[in-house]
Design a protein around this motif. Sequence first.
Motif, PDB file in Angstrom:
ATOM      1  N   GLU A  37       0.821  -1.207   0.000  1.00 26.57           N
ATOM      2  CA  GLU A  37       0.000   0.000   0.000  1.00 26.57           C
ATOM      3  C   GLU A  37       0.855   1.258   0.000  1.00 26.57           C
ATOM      4  O   GLU A  37       0.630   2.175  -0.802  1.00 26.57           O
ATOM      5  CB  GLU A  37      -0.928   0.006   1.217  1.00 26.57           C
ATOM      6  CG  GLU A  37      -1.875   1.202   1.251  1.00 26.57           C
ATOM      7  CD  GLU A  37      -2.836   1.163   2.428  1.00 26.57           C
ATOM      8  OE1 GLU A  37      -3.531   2.176   2.644  1.00 26.57           O
ATOM      9  OE2 GLU A  37      -2.890   0.128   3.126  1.00 26.57           O
ATOM     10  N   ALA A  38       1.855   1.296   0.863  1.00 26.27           N
ATOM     11  CA  ALA A  38       2.733   2.458   0.922  1.00 26.27           C
ATOM     12  C   ALA A  38       3.572   2.570  -0.343  1.00 26.27           C
ATOM     13  O   ALA A  38       3.822   3.672  -0.849  1.00 26.27           O
ATOM     14  CB  ALA A  38       3.637   2.377   2.153  1.00 26.27           C
ATOM     15  N   PHE A  39       4.001   1.426  -0.866  1.00 28.21           N
ATOM     16  CA  PHE A  39       4.836   1.433  -2.061  1.00 28.21           C
ATOM     17  C   PHE A  39       4.039   1.926  -3.263  1.00 28.21           C
ATOM     18  O   PHE A  39       4.514   2.762  -4.050  1.00 28.21           O
ATOM     19  CB  PHE A  39       5.381   0.028  -2.326  1.00 28.21           C
ATOM     20  CG  PHE A  39       6.726   0.021  -2.976  1.00 28.21           C
ATOM     21  CD1 PHE A  39       6.848   0.218  -4.332  1.00 28.21           C
ATOM     22  CD2 PHE A  39       7.879  -0.170  -2.234  1.00 28.21           C
ATOM     23  CE1 PHE A  39       8.083   0.217  -4.954  1.00 28.21           C
ATOM     24  CE2 PHE A  39       9.120  -0.169  -2.842  1.00 28.21           C
ATOM     25  CZ  PHE A  39       9.233   0.024  -4.197  1.00 28.21           C
ATOM     26  N   LEU A  40       2.808   1.435  -3.411  1.00 26.98           N
ATOM     27  CA  LEU A  40       1.964   1.861  -4.522  1.00 26.98           C
ATOM     28  C   LEU A  40       1.566   3.324  -4.392  1.00 26.98           C
ATOM     29  O   LEU A  40       1.454   4.040  -5.391  1.00 26.98           O
ATOM     30  CB  LEU A  40       0.723   0.979  -4.598  1.00 26.98           C
ATOM     31  CG  LEU A  40       0.964  -0.462  -5.060  1.00 26.98           C
ATOM     32  CD1 LEU A  40      -0.305  -1.285  -4.899  1.00 26.98           C
ATOM     33  CD2 LEU A  40       1.457  -0.497  -6.495  1.00 26.98           C
ATOM     34  N   SER A  41       1.345   3.781  -3.165  1.00 22.12           N
ATOM     35  CA  SER A  41       1.003   5.185  -2.934  1.00 22.12           C
ATOM     36  C   SER A  41       2.144   6.096  -3.380  1.00 22.12           C
ATOM     37  O   SER A  41       1.916   7.131  -4.029  1.00 22.12           O
ATOM     38  CB  SER A  41       0.689   5.407  -1.456  1.00 22.12           C
ATOM     39  OG  SER A  41       0.416   6.770  -1.201  1.00 22.12           O
ATOM     40  N   ALA A  42       3.361   5.722  -3.041  1.00 23.79           N
ATOM     41  CA  ALA A  42       4.528   6.517  -3.441  1.00 23.79           C
ATOM     42  C   ALA A  42       4.680   6.495  -4.962  1.00 23.79           C
ATOM     43  O   ALA A  42       4.978   7.527  -5.585  1.00 23.79           O
ATOM     44  CB  ALA A  42       5.783   5.965  -2.771  1.00 23.79           C
TER      45      ALA A  42
END
Length: 204
Positions: A89-94
Amino acid sequence: MKRKLISICSAACLALAVLAGGTLAYFTDSDAKTNTFTLGNVEIELTEDKWTEPEAVAPGIEYAKNPVVTNTGENDAWLRVDVTISDAEAFLSAAKAHGIIDLASELFDMSQSDWSDRWLITEDSPKLDGEKDTLTYSYYYKNICKPGENTGELFSSVTVPAEFNNDEMEAIGEDFTIEVTAHAIQTADSYNTVQEAFASYTNE
């Protein structure tokens, strides 16, 4: 007839400061948490001979990591390699914040001229697992891998996108991992492609 399938896995853990060394493990019990397979004379080896443990990790820096699967058994086999990243989730958000659409091409160097002759990725990849917060890319080796043969490198290096800033890296967290899992299934007359082989096993 029940197909013979075996899976092996190596994991690389990316931290904000340190990239831990990848390890190779053979799962020999059907109770293994991430792999289920039946016994049989299908044997593979997953290696990354260019992998070295760097002292620190930073966005935009390329780190050698080259998964290669070798058929070490006595039977012809179809092969699939799953590459799973954590903290999805954090990786895709970035990635979204910086307009990165094809995340795999940013993370993994698959620029070998013959890559598309050896590998394919299906339309349903990558798969997001919201419960585990992981993103998995599945790559199928197009050709039958005969005893003693190998796939060549799936990719040659890993690079965290240079656009990622400190806040985004902090959101991803220190325990970010890239896990590479190789699967092999014996060939049979009942299917002609690697996709058919794994679909057949899944449906039995």
